[in-house]
Motif scaffolding. Structure first.
Motif, PDB file in Angstrom:
ATOM      1  N   ASN A  90       0.842  -1.197   0.000  1.00 24.95           N
ATOM      2  CA  ASN A  90       0.000   0.000   0.000  1.00 24.95           C
ATOM      3  C   ASN A  90       0.871   1.238   0.000  1.00 24.95           C
ATOM      4  O   ASN A  90       2.031   1.211   0.369  1.00 24.95           O
ATOM      5  CB  ASN A  90      -0.994  -0.010   1.165  1.00 24.95           C
ATOM      6  CG  ASN A  90      -0.326   0.090   2.519  1.00 24.95           C
ATOM      7  OD1 ASN A  90       0.634   0.827   2.691  1.00 24.95           O
ATOM      8  ND2 ASN A  90      -0.835  -0.640   3.486  1.00 24.95           N
ATOM      9  N   LEU A  91       0.280   2.318  -0.425  1.00 26.63           N
ATOM     10  CA  LEU A  91       1.010   3.571  -0.588  1.00 26.63           C
ATOM     11  C   LEU A  91       1.520   4.109   0.744  1.00 26.63           C
ATOM     12  O   LEU A  91       2.611   4.666   0.812  1.00 26.63           O
ATOM     13  CB  LEU A  91       0.114   4.600  -1.278  1.00 26.63           C
ATOM     14  CG  LEU A  91       0.765   5.904  -1.679  1.00 26.63           C
ATOM     15  CD1 LEU A  91       1.949   5.656  -2.601  1.00 26.63           C
ATOM     16  CD2 LEU A  91      -0.249   6.793  -2.374  1.00 26.63           C
ATOM     17  N   GLY A  92       0.749   3.927   1.809  1.00 25.99           N
ATOM     18  CA  GLY A  92       1.162   4.410   3.133  1.00 25.99           C
ATOM     19  C   GLY A  92       2.449   3.755   3.590  1.00 25.99           C
ATOM     20  O   GLY A  92       3.337   4.420   4.126  1.00 25.99           O
ATOM     21  N   HIS A 164       3.728 -13.701  16.190  1.00 26.78           N
ATOM     22  CA  HIS A 164       4.463 -13.457  17.429  1.00 26.78           C
ATOM     23  C   HIS A 164       4.524 -11.990  17.848  1.00 26.78           C
ATOM     24  O   HIS A 164       4.931 -11.688  18.963  1.00 26.78           O
ATOM     25  CB  HIS A 164       5.887 -14.018  17.309  1.00 26.78           C
ATOM     26  CG  HIS A 164       5.920 -15.514  17.241  1.00 26.78           C
ATOM     27  ND1 HIS A 164       5.776 -16.203  16.065  1.00 26.78           N
ATOM     28  CD2 HIS A 164       6.042 -16.444  18.216  1.00 26.78           C
ATOM     29  CE1 HIS A 164       5.828 -17.489  16.300  1.00 26.78           C
ATOM     30  NE2 HIS A 164       5.974 -17.669  17.596  1.00 26.78           N
ATOM     31  N   ALA A 165       4.145 -11.094  16.965  1.00 22.56           N
ATOM     32  CA  ALA A 165       4.218  -9.660  17.278  1.00 22.56           C
ATOM     33  C   ALA A 165       3.053  -9.260  18.183  1.00 22.56           C
ATOM     34  O   ALA A 165       1.962  -9.818  18.080  1.00 22.56           O
ATOM     35  CB  ALA A 165       4.173  -8.837  15.991  1.00 22.56           C
ATOM     36  N   PRO A 166       3.299  -8.271  19.045  1.00 22.33           N
ATOM     37  CA  PRO A 166       2.190  -7.779  19.867  1.00 22.33           C
ATOM     38  C   PRO A 166       1.117  -7.113  18.995  1.00 22.33           C
ATOM     39  O   PRO A 166       1.421  -6.560  17.933  1.00 22.33           O
ATOM     40  CB  PRO A 166       2.843  -6.750  20.796  1.00 22.33           C
ATOM     41  CG  PRO A 166       4.248  -6.621  20.377  1.00 22.33           C
ATOM     42  CD  PRO A 166       4.552  -7.607  19.318  1.00 22.33           C
ATOM     43  N   ARG A 171      -1.290  -3.453  14.654  1.00 26.45           N
ATOM     44  CA  ARG A 171      -2.224  -2.349  14.358  1.00 26.45           C
ATOM     45  C   ARG A 171      -1.485  -1.116  13.856  1.00 26.45           C
ATOM     46  O   ARG A 171      -1.946  -0.434  12.953  1.00 26.45           O
ATOM     47  CB  ARG A 171      -3.040  -2.011  15.599  1.00 26.45           C
ATOM     48  CG  ARG A 171      -4.105  -3.021  15.883  1.00 26.45           C
ATOM     49  CD  ARG A 171      -4.984  -2.558  17.025  1.00 26.45           C
ATOM     50  NE  ARG A 171      -5.988  -3.558  17.307  1.00 26.45           N
ATOM     51  CZ  ARG A 171      -6.440  -3.822  18.510  1.00 26.45           C
ATOM     52  NH1 ARG A 171      -5.997  -3.167  19.560  1.00 26.45           N
ATOM     53  NH2 ARG A 171      -7.348  -4.749  18.687  1.00 26.45           N
ATOM     54  N   LEU A 172      -0.346  -0.835  14.453  1.00 23.92           N
ATOM     55  CA  LEU A 172       0.453   0.306  14.019  1.00 23.92           C
ATOM     56  C   LEU A 172       0.915   0.141  12.584  1.00 23.92           C
ATOM     57  O   LEU A 172       0.870   1.078  11.783  1.00 23.92           O
ATOM     58  CB  LEU A 172       1.656   0.492  14.954  1.00 23.92           C
ATOM     59  CG  LEU A 172       2.652   1.584  14.585  1.00 23.92           C
ATOM     60  CD1 LEU A 172       2.014   2.951  14.788  1.00 23.92           C
ATOM     61  CD2 LEU A 172       3.917   1.453  15.403  1.00 23.92           C
TER      62      LEU A 172
END
Length: 176
Positions: A90-92, A164-166, A171-172
């Motif tokens: 994605n562009l972001g 495994h990531a929080p 979300r970030l």
């Protein structure tokens, strides 16, 4: 979208990552790349010797010429960053990668620009060693990422990280 083959572009980008990684890891390849791109930088070096850093105009010209002289050094890094940004879905995400590259490339220049000429001369050896270490680390990272993409193991690694990531990190990374 526009009819480009995603798998082909992905493999081309991976090969470019591998090539830039190899360039950064090999002194001989760096010299060949630099000599290929040295037309602009060789013209800028003699101008550096004739500019006085005492005025605002002199400082501006000094920075402008340094940009031309250092362009062969930045080329592989910028090319690799653009390739990495092209991997984003994605562009972001691509914009974030480019913004981080810009920040990373600009911060040392801001710091060096704020130091006096004498201080830079005192730190020259240490800066050179740090730069060489950074090039080796970046070269290894680009090589590893390129190989992971070519082999398809990047998707396996991505799945492992997501498992495994929080949750706040996931979300970030997707809200960008």
């Amino acid at each position: 979208m526009i009819g480009l083959d995603e798998a082909l572009l992905r493999n081309i980008a991976a090969v470019l990552l591998i090539l830039f990684g190899l360039i950064l890891l090999s002194g001989r390849l760096q010299q060949k790349f630099a000599s290929t791109a040295s037309g602009l930088s060789s013209d800028g070096q003699p101008l550096l010797e004739h500019i006085s850093g005492d005025s605002l105009t002199g400082q501006f010209l000094f920075g402008l010429i340094l940009g031309v002289v250092w362009s062969p050094c930045v080329g592989p890094t910028l090319g690799a960053t653009i390739t990495l940004a092209g991997q984003g879905e994605n562009l972001g995400q691509a914009a974030l990668i480019m913004a981080l590259f810009g920040f990373g490339a600009g911060l040392p220049l801001i710091v060096m620009g704020s130091l006096s000429h004498q201080a830079i001369l005192r730190f020259k050896t240490g800066l050179s060693a740090t730069g060489n270490t950074g090039k080796k680390l970046l070269g290894c990272l680009l090589l590893i990422v390129g190989i992971l993409i070519v082999t398809g193991l990047d998707k396996t690694f991505e799945a492992w990280v997501l498992n495994h990531a929080p949750l706040w990190l996931i979300r970030l990374s997707i809200s960008v």
